[in-house]
Design a protein around this motif. Structure first.
Motif, PDB file in Angstrom:
ATOM      1  N   GLY A 115       0.783  -1.232   0.000  1.00  0.00           N
ATOM      2  CA  GLY A 115       0.000   0.000   0.000  1.00  0.00           C
ATOM      3  C   GLY A 115       0.809   1.273   0.000  1.00  0.00           C
ATOM      4  N   VAL A 116       2.138   1.181   0.034  1.00  0.00           N
ATOM      5  CA  VAL A 116       2.980   2.376   0.065  1.00  0.00           C
ATOM      6  C   VAL A 116       3.406   2.736  -1.351  1.00  0.00           C
ATOM      7  CG1 VAL A 116       5.219   3.315   0.773  1.00  0.00           C
ATOM      8  CG2 VAL A 116       3.813   2.049   2.409  1.00  0.00           C
ATOM      9  N   ILE A 117       3.248   4.018  -1.698  1.00  0.00           N
ATOM     10  CA  ILE A 117       3.816   4.560  -2.930  1.00  0.00           C
ATOM     11  C   ILE A 117       5.029   5.369  -2.502  1.00  0.00           C
ATOM     12  CG2 ILE A 117       3.444   5.989  -4.971  1.00  0.00           C
ATOM     13  CD1 ILE A 117       0.437   5.470  -4.623  1.00  0.00           C
ATOM     14  N   TYR A 118       6.205   4.842  -2.769  1.00  0.00           N
ATOM     15  CA  TYR A 118       7.422   5.410  -2.198  1.00  0.00           C
ATOM     16  C   TYR A 118       8.111   6.330  -3.196  1.00  0.00           C
ATOM     17  CZ  TYR A 118      11.568   5.790   0.710  1.00  0.00           C
ATOM     18  OH  TYR A 118      12.589   6.280   1.485  1.00  0.00           O
ATOM     19  N   LEU A 119       8.009   7.628  -2.945  1.00  0.00           N
ATOM     20  CA  LEU A 119       8.593   8.653  -3.805  1.00  0.00           C
ATOM     21  C   LEU A 119       9.689   9.410  -3.064  1.00  0.00           C
ATOM     22  CD1 LEU A 119       5.302  10.055  -5.416  1.00  0.00           C
ATOM     23  CD2 LEU A 119       6.779   8.202  -6.234  1.00  0.00           C
ATOM     24  N   ASP A 120      10.461   8.686  -2.263  1.00  0.00           N
ATOM     25  CA  ASP A 120      11.527   9.310  -1.476  1.00  0.00           C
ATOM     26  C   ASP A 120      12.842   8.557  -1.614  1.00  0.00           C
ATOM     27  OD1 ASP A 120      12.276  11.489   0.007  1.00  0.00           O
ATOM     28  OD2 ASP A 120      11.538  10.735   1.916  1.00  0.00           O
ATOM     29  N   GLY A 121      12.982   7.814  -2.708  1.00  0.00           N
ATOM     30  CA  GLY A 121      14.224   7.087  -2.932  1.00  0.00           C
ATOM     31  C   GLY A 121      15.404   7.994  -3.203  1.00  0.00           C
ATOM     32  N   ASN A 122      15.132   9.271  -3.478  1.00  0.00           N
ATOM     33  CA  ASN A 122      16.211  10.252  -3.622  1.00  0.00           C
ATOM     34  C   ASN A 122      16.727  10.704  -2.268  1.00  0.00           C
ATOM     35  OD1 ASN A 122      13.589  11.408  -3.389  1.00  0.00           O
ATOM     36  ND2 ASN A 122      14.418  13.405  -3.915  1.00  0.00           N
ATOM     37  N   SER A 123      16.128  10.220  -1.197  1.00  0.00           N
ATOM     38  CA  SER A 123      16.592  10.534   0.152  1.00  0.00           C
ATOM     39  C   SER A 123      17.058   9.270   0.877  1.00  0.00           C
ATOM     40  CB  SER A 123      15.471  11.210   0.948  1.00  0.00           C
ATOM     41  OG  SER A 123      15.966  11.764   2.137  1.00  0.00           O
ATOM     42  N   LEU A 124      16.258   8.198   0.779  1.00  0.00           N
ATOM     43  CA  LEU A 124      16.651   6.894   1.311  1.00  0.00           C
ATOM     44  C   LEU A 124      16.040   5.827   0.428  1.00  0.00           C
ATOM     45  CD1 LEU A 124      17.931   5.039   3.477  1.00  0.00           C
ATOM     46  CD2 LEU A 124      15.743   5.140   4.693  1.00  0.00           C
ATOM     47  N   GLY A 125      16.885   5.010  -0.179  1.00  0.00           N
ATOM     48  CA  GLY A 125      16.401   3.967  -1.071  1.00  0.00           C
ATOM     49  C   GLY A 125      15.692   2.849  -0.338  1.00  0.00           C
ATOM     50  N   VAL A 126      14.950   2.066  -1.106  1.00  0.00           N
ATOM     51  CA  VAL A 126      14.175   0.939  -0.593  1.00  0.00           C
ATOM     52  C   VAL A 126      15.102  -0.234  -0.261  1.00  0.00           C
ATOM     53  CG1 VAL A 126      12.509  -0.813  -1.365  1.00  0.00           C
ATOM     54  CG2 VAL A 126      12.018   1.611  -1.691  1.00  0.00           C
ATOM     55  N   LEU A 127      14.642  -1.091   0.625  1.00  0.00           N
ATOM     56  CA  LEU A 127      15.412  -2.266   1.059  1.00  0.00           C
ATOM     57  C   LEU A 127      15.418  -3.350  -0.017  1.00  0.00           C
ATOM     58  CD1 LEU A 127      16.776  -3.993   3.360  1.00  0.00           C
ATOM     59  CD2 LEU A 127      14.453  -4.726   3.961  1.00  0.00           C
ATOM     60  N   PRO A 128      16.586  -3.728  -0.536  1.00  0.00           N
ATOM     61  CA  PRO A 128      16.645  -4.907  -1.407  1.00  0.00           C
ATOM     62  C   PRO A 128      16.315  -6.173  -0.613  1.00  0.00           C
ATOM     63  CG  PRO A 128      18.590  -3.516  -1.704  1.00  0.00           C
ATOM     64  CD  PRO A 128      17.878  -3.033  -0.474  1.00  0.00           C
ATOM     65  N   LYS A 129      15.616  -7.099  -1.240  1.00  0.00           N
ATOM     66  CA  LYS A 129      15.224  -8.318  -0.541  1.00  0.00           C
ATOM     67  C   LYS A 129      16.435  -9.126  -0.078  1.00  0.00           C
ATOM     68  CE  LYS A 129      10.706  -9.012  -2.694  1.00  0.00           C
ATOM     69  NZ  LYS A 129       9.904  -9.857  -3.627  1.00  0.00           N
ATOM     70  N   ALA A 130      17.529  -9.037  -0.788  1.00  0.00           N
ATOM     71  CA  ALA A 130      18.710  -9.836  -0.447  1.00  0.00           C
ATOM     72  C   ALA A 130      19.468  -9.304   0.764  1.00  0.00           C
ATOM     73  CB  ALA A 130      19.651  -9.893  -1.647  1.00  0.00           C
TER      74      ALA A 130
END
Length: 428
Positions: A29-44
């Protein structure tokens, strides 16, 4: 022509980069538009970090400096990162923070520039550069009795006078998303004997960068934004080979720690610099954090089979074009402006909207709806900014449509006026 939700779903179905989304953990349910500040967690990442902690550290202990190749991890990651920024193997180190690496390269650049031209007593930067860059430059200039000149973007060319030693710029502006022409500005500076330092924090992994093509002198950048290395991930440093191996000690970077020594385990009392970029290491490296960064870089390695940075850039521009068009179509009349350039050649991978009042509250109302962007306070050039980053590794066109729909509802309903959305948090 109006773009519909069905149109966006069709674009997602045709997206050759769509499989990359499966590499990341995205909260439902999250639309994440802040990867220019902190990127998303890779599954690995979680499993990799757990393995480093439990097996490499817990079971194998100090042997892992050799058996798990901890010792050369900064260079191995640097080699993996190098193609994203137009560098070559053996030229990049993943280490320390952006601020520390900037201190290293600015110190070295000042030493080089002023060795034959002591009259060069000025560092030039953009007034809206990221503050930590300006703070580092201010401190170094004060220590050395030099001047820091801050200018507007349109004044950079005129500021390249004979008394300038270093031009220090961020490739993509953190506040507006405006992107400099790296090659043109580097050439203009070097034609006047001025060295160029580029901050790639908002570029690496988001837009194609060609440091060798631009003939840049130095570059730094962080690992926790588009590279998805995790909060506080190690940064990186690049130095053009013509500077990296200068033999005279006065050209060395000043943080001459043991990891930058030519033979760190000889334990000799005198410092002897390692060859090339290795001398830009300082102290013992943060192995757990570097291992997490590797998982972010691994996704870019996977992206190479799908078109690499060129394909990511094409999608980034399509996402940001769509966002701008939908905002202007569906959110008109609510006082929003656009700080980000429309010209593709001048745009990074973010869109920054302006509003004279209540920009912070609007962003908080969106976050409550699970549309995550962030706020940046305006300056003399712009009002306050609603800032949205577009990471093509994991964002789709339906995400963009839904984000704008939430923004429209927030503005139409006035829900941003609720008291809880007007209480400032420590991090904005």
């Amino acid at each position: 022509m109006t773009t519909t939700l069905q149109d966006c779903r069709a674009l997602d179905a045709q997206d050759p980069l769509a499989p990359l989304r499966a590499h990341f953990t995205l909260p439902p349910g999250v639309i994440y538009l802040d990867g220019n500040s902190l990127g998303v967690l890779p599954k690995a990442t979680a499993a990799r970090v757990a393995d480093v902690v439990a097996r490499e550290w817990g079971a194998d202990l100090i042997q892992s400096w050799n058996t798990a190749s901890w010792f050369d991890l900064p260079q191995r990651l640097g080699d993996q990162l190098a193609p994203l920024i137009g560098a070559r193997p053996g030229e990049v180190m993943c280490t320390d923070t952006t601020s520390i690496n900037l201190f290293k390269v600015l110190s070295a650049a000042l030493n080089i520039a002023r060795a034959d031209s002591p009259a060069r007593r000025r560092v030039v930067s953009e007034r809206s550069n990221f503050p930590t860059d300006l703070y580092i430059a201010e401190g170094l200039c004060q220590e050395r009795g030099l001047d820091l000149l801050l200018v507007e973007p349109g004044e950079i060319a005129a500021s390249l006078t004979p008394d300038v030693a270093v031009l220090m710029l961020t490739h993509v502006n953190y506040r507006t998303g405006a992107m400099h022409d790296m090659a043109a500005l580097t050439a203009a500076a070097q034609a006047r004997g001025i060295l160029c330092i580029w901050d790639l924090c908002h570029s690496a992994g988001a837009v194609p960068v060609d440091l060798h093509g631009a003939n840049a002198d130095f570059a730094v950048g962080c690992g926790y934004k588009y590279l998805n290395g995790g909060p506080g991930a190690p940064a990186f440093v690049w130095v053009h080979p013509r500077h990296a191996d200068r033999p005279d000690a006065k050209f060395l970077q000043p943080l001459s720690g043991w990891w930058g020594h030519a033979a760190p385990f000889a334990f000799t009392p005198g410092y002897q610099p390692a060859p090339g970029i290795t001398r830009y290491l300082c102290g013992t490296q943060p192995i757990i954090s570097l291992s997490a960064l590797q998982c972010g870089l691994d996704v870019f390695t996977a992206a190479e089979a799908l078109g690499g940075m060129a394909a990511l850039r094409t999608k980034s521009l399509a996402l940001t074009d769509l966002f701008i068009a939908l905002v202007e179509e569906r959110c008109a009349g609510h006082g929003l402006g656009l700080a980000t350039p429309r010209d593709h050649a001048q745009r990074g991978s973010q869109v920054c909207l302006t509003r004279a009042e209540y920009a912070y509250a609007i962003v908080q109302a969106l976050i409550a709806r699970r549309v995550v962007g962030d706020f940046r306070k305006g300056d003399g050039a712009y009002p306050d900014i609603l800032r949205f980053g577009f990471t093509p590794l994991y964002l789709g066109f339906e995400d963009v449509w839904n984000a704008v729909e939430h923004l429209r509802q927030v503005l139409d309903s006035g829900e941003w006026q609720r008291p809880e959305f007007n209480q400032r948090n420590a991090v904005t």
